[in-house]
Design a protein around this motif. Structure first.
Motif, mmCIF file in Angstrom:
data_model
loop_
_atom_site.group_PDB
_atom_site.id
_atom_site.type_symbol
_atom_site.label_atom_id
_atom_site.label_comp_id
_atom_site.label_asym_id
_atom_site.label_seq_id
_atom_site.Cartn_x
_atom_site.Cartn_y
_atom_site.Cartn_z
ATOM 1 N N VAL A 155 -52.459 -30.702 139.054
ATOM 2 C CA VAL A 155 -51.960 -31.069 137.724
ATOM 3 C C VAL A 155 -52.505 -32.441 137.326
ATOM 4 C CG1 VAL A 155 -49.924 -31.646 136.376
ATOM 5 C CG2 VAL A 155 -49.856 -29.711 137.933
ATOM 6 N N PRO A 156 -53.234 -32.528 136.214
ATOM 7 C CA PRO A 156 -53.729 -33.832 135.759
ATOM 8 C C PRO A 156 -52.564 -34.799 135.502
ATOM 9 C CG PRO A 156 -54.819 -32.043 134.593
ATOM 10 C CD PRO A 156 -53.686 -31.430 135.350
ATOM 11 N N LYS A 157 -52.792 -36.077 135.727
ATOM 12 C CA LYS A 157 -51.726 -37.071 135.600
ATOM 13 C C LYS A 157 -51.056 -37.036 134.230
ATOM 14 C CE LYS A 157 -53.557 -40.339 139.005
ATOM 15 N NZ LYS A 157 -54.055 -41.709 139.243
ATOM 16 N N ARG A 158 -51.840 -36.736 133.194
ATOM 17 C CA ARG A 158 -51.291 -36.778 131.835
ATOM 18 C C ARG A 158 -50.256 -35.687 131.571
ATOM 19 N NH1 ARG A 158 -56.396 -34.697 131.675
ATOM 20 N NH2 ARG A 158 -56.797 -32.777 130.486
ATOM 21 N N TYR A 159 -50.199 -34.679 132.474
ATOM 22 C CA TYR A 159 -49.255 -33.583 132.279
ATOM 23 C C TYR A 159 -48.075 -33.619 133.254
ATOM 24 C CZ TYR A 159 -52.849 -31.576 129.280
ATOM 25 O OH TYR A 159 -53.763 -31.374 128.288
ATOM 26 N N ILE A 160 -48.077 -34.556 134.184
ATOM 27 C CA ILE A 160 -46.979 -34.638 135.152
ATOM 28 C C ILE A 160 -45.659 -34.911 134.435
ATOM 29 C CG2 ILE A 160 -46.056 -35.977 137.101
ATOM 30 C CD1 ILE A 160 -48.943 -36.448 137.991
ATOM 31 N N ASN A 161 -44.635 -34.154 134.791
ATOM 32 C CA ASN A 161 -43.276 -34.247 134.226
ATOM 33 C C ASN A 161 -43.160 -33.666 132.814
ATOM 34 O OD1 ASN A 161 -42.216 -35.456 136.557
ATOM 35 N ND2 ASN A 161 -42.851 -37.493 135.853
ATOM 36 N N LEU A 162 -44.224 -33.036 132.325
ATOM 37 C CA LEU A 162 -44.130 -32.307 131.057
ATOM 38 C C LEU A 162 -43.814 -30.841 131.356
ATOM 39 C CD1 LEU A 162 -47.201 -33.553 128.959
ATOM 40 C CD2 LEU A 162 -44.839 -34.365 128.871
ATOM 41 N N THR A 163 -43.174 -30.175 130.414
ATOM 42 C CA THR A 163 -42.989 -28.731 130.566
ATOM 43 C C THR A 163 -44.284 -28.034 130.155
ATOM 44 O OG1 THR A 163 -42.207 -28.395 128.297
ATOM 45 C CG2 THR A 163 -40.544 -28.956 129.977
ATOM 46 N N ARG A 182 -46.551 -24.521 144.420
ATOM 47 C CA ARG A 182 -45.763 -25.748 144.611
ATOM 48 C C ARG A 182 -45.504 -25.993 146.099
ATOM 49 N NH1 ARG A 182 -41.166 -26.524 140.435
ATOM 50 N NH2 ARG A 182 -43.035 -27.197 139.290
ATOM 51 N N PRO A 183 -45.801 -27.185 146.612
ATOM 52 C CA PRO A 183 -45.555 -27.494 148.023
ATOM 53 C C PRO A 183 -44.075 -27.347 148.362
ATOM 54 C CG PRO A 183 -46.924 -29.184 147.005
ATOM 55 C CD PRO A 183 -46.400 -28.319 145.894
ATOM 56 N N SER A 184 -43.803 -26.810 149.534
ATOM 57 C CA SER A 184 -42.424 -26.673 149.987
ATOM 58 C C SER A 184 -42.358 -27.028 151.465
ATOM 59 C CB SER A 184 -41.908 -25.240 149.759
ATOM 60 O OG SER A 184 -42.660 -24.311 150.516
ATOM 61 N N VAL A 185 -41.156 -27.327 151.930
ATOM 62 C CA VAL A 185 -40.944 -27.708 153.324
ATOM 63 C C VAL A 185 -39.973 -26.733 153.965
ATOM 64 C CG1 VAL A 185 -40.098 -29.490 154.890
ATOM 65 C CG2 VAL A 185 -41.380 -30.144 152.836
ATOM 66 N N ASN A 186 -40.383 -26.154 155.070
ATOM 67 C CA ASN A 186 -39.531 -25.231 155.823
ATOM 68 C C ASN A 186 -38.993 -25.961 157.054
ATOM 69 O OD1 ASN A 186 -38.255 -23.138 157.098
ATOM 70 N ND2 ASN A 186 -40.115 -21.932 157.487
ATOM 71 N N GLY A 206 -41.921 -21.369 129.714
ATOM 72 C CA GLY A 206 -42.274 -22.546 128.930
ATOM 73 C C GLY A 206 -41.507 -23.787 129.323
ATOM 74 N N ASN A 207 -40.294 -23.618 129.891
ATOM 75 C CA ASN A 207 -39.485 -24.783 130.266
ATOM 76 C C ASN A 207 -39.738 -25.246 131.702
ATOM 77 O OD1 ASN A 207 -38.306 -22.670 131.614
ATOM 78 N ND2 ASN A 207 -36.235 -22.994 130.831
ATOM 79 N N THR A 208 -40.720 -24.629 132.391
ATOM 80 C CA THR A 208 -41.069 -25.054 133.751
ATOM 81 C C THR A 208 -41.723 -26.426 133.700
ATOM 82 O OG1 THR A 208 -41.438 -22.761 134.443
ATOM 83 C CG2 THR A 208 -42.395 -24.491 135.827
ATOM 84 N N VAL A 209 -41.213 -27.362 134.497
ATOM 85 C CA VAL A 209 -41.740 -28.725 134.514
ATOM 86 C C VAL A 209 -42.871 -28.833 135.529
ATOM 87 C CG1 VAL A 209 -41.202 -31.156 134.960
ATOM 88 C CG2 VAL A 209 -39.517 -29.676 133.826
ATOM 89 N N LEU A 210 -43.969 -29.423 135.114
ATOM 90 C CA LEU A 210 -45.119 -29.616 135.994
ATOM 91 C C LEU A 210 -44.897 -30.859 136.856
ATOM 92 C CD1 LEU A 210 -47.912 -28.907 133.362
ATOM 93 C CD2 LEU A 210 -47.132 -27.380 135.177
ATOM 94 N N ARG A 211 -44.956 -30.682 138.167
ATOM 95 C CA ARG A 211 -44.716 -31.778 139.098
ATOM 96 C C ARG A 211 -46.030 -32.355 139.623
ATOM 97 N NH1 ARG A 211 -39.853 -29.219 142.847
ATOM 98 N NH2 ARG A 211 -38.359 -28.813 141.147
#
Length: 231
Positions: A155-163, A182-186, A206-211
């Motif tokens: 994800v490019p920095k300009r889109y981080i935390n945007l939906t 998406r990275p996850s920890v088991n 559409g409401n998914t937030v890009l991390r």
């Protein structure tokens, strides 16, 4: 997925991987090569493995070649055999023929024979790698055709935390987000190598937030994807 009957002629390094993937996907796979050693090495990974001369039309017909849904000529180093084989397949009534080429001249000759579905795995692999190395954040690239690709991008920095709706890539660049890795920890993993993994989010809303650590899988034309990656 509908099960298909697929003949692959020419079991080199590409052909071996190709027939195994097809077989694992549940298709009926007929592997054909003139080298009995090659056939013996692949027989456990296909439906039928047969050693025969692909230029022998009668031998091909004896394997029911006219009944296959697709025939793939995967020969790499014997173009004369590819030409004769392509002609035999057409005479045998095979409607869907895919043929491998290595040069533009070979491509033109196959087109003159009426073979329209042509592929060059080395060219596609080289182009995908070149794209991966050319753009910052590119993780991988898969060419669907000469015009369209699927790419994995950090994800490019300009889109981080945007939906996804706020990023609006579909209208700004005419590209679609297919899914997000998406990275996850088991924490219950027994092996250290299994602690960190990636979770596929499915079709994002559409409401998914890009991390920050997300990998977005994008589909679009190569022109539109390049514009997005270059900005």
């Amino acid at each position: 997925m509908q099960r298909k009957k697929i003949a692959v002629i020419g079991i080199g390094s590409f052909g071996k991987l190709f027939v195994r993937y097809l077989f694992e996907d549940g298709h009926e796979v007929i592997a054909i090569d003139k080298d009995i050693t090659v056939i013996d090495s692949i027989k456990d990974y296909v439906t039928v493995a047969v050693a025969l001369d692909a230029t022998d039309e009668h031998a091909l017909r004896s394997q029911g070649i006219g009944d296959v849904d697709y025939a793939v000529i995967a020969l790499a180093d014997d173009f004369e055999t590819s030409i004769i084989c392509a002609d035999s397949l057409k005479k045998s009534g095979v409607k869907n023929i895919f043929a491998r080429y290595q040069t533009e001249l070979q491509k033109k000759v196959l087109e003159l024979l009426g073979i329209q579905d042509l592929f060059n795995p080395e060219e596609k692999a080289a182009k995908s790698m070149a794209e991966t190395l050319s753009f910052v954040g590119m993780r991988s690239s898969f060419l669907l055709s000469d015009e369209y690709s699927v790419v994995e991008v950090s994800v490019p920095k300009r889109y981080i935390n945007l939906t996804i709706a706020e990023a609006d890539l579909r209208h700004k660049y005419n590209i679609n987000i297919i899914t997000i890795k998406r990275p996850s920890v088991n924490k219950d993993a027994k092996r250290a190598s299994d602690i960190k993994s990636e979770k596929i989010l499915g079709i994002p809303q559409g409401n998914t937030v890009l991390r920050e650590d997300d990998i977005v899988v994008l589909f679009g034309s190569q022109v539109d994807l390049s514009k997005f990656l270059e900005t």
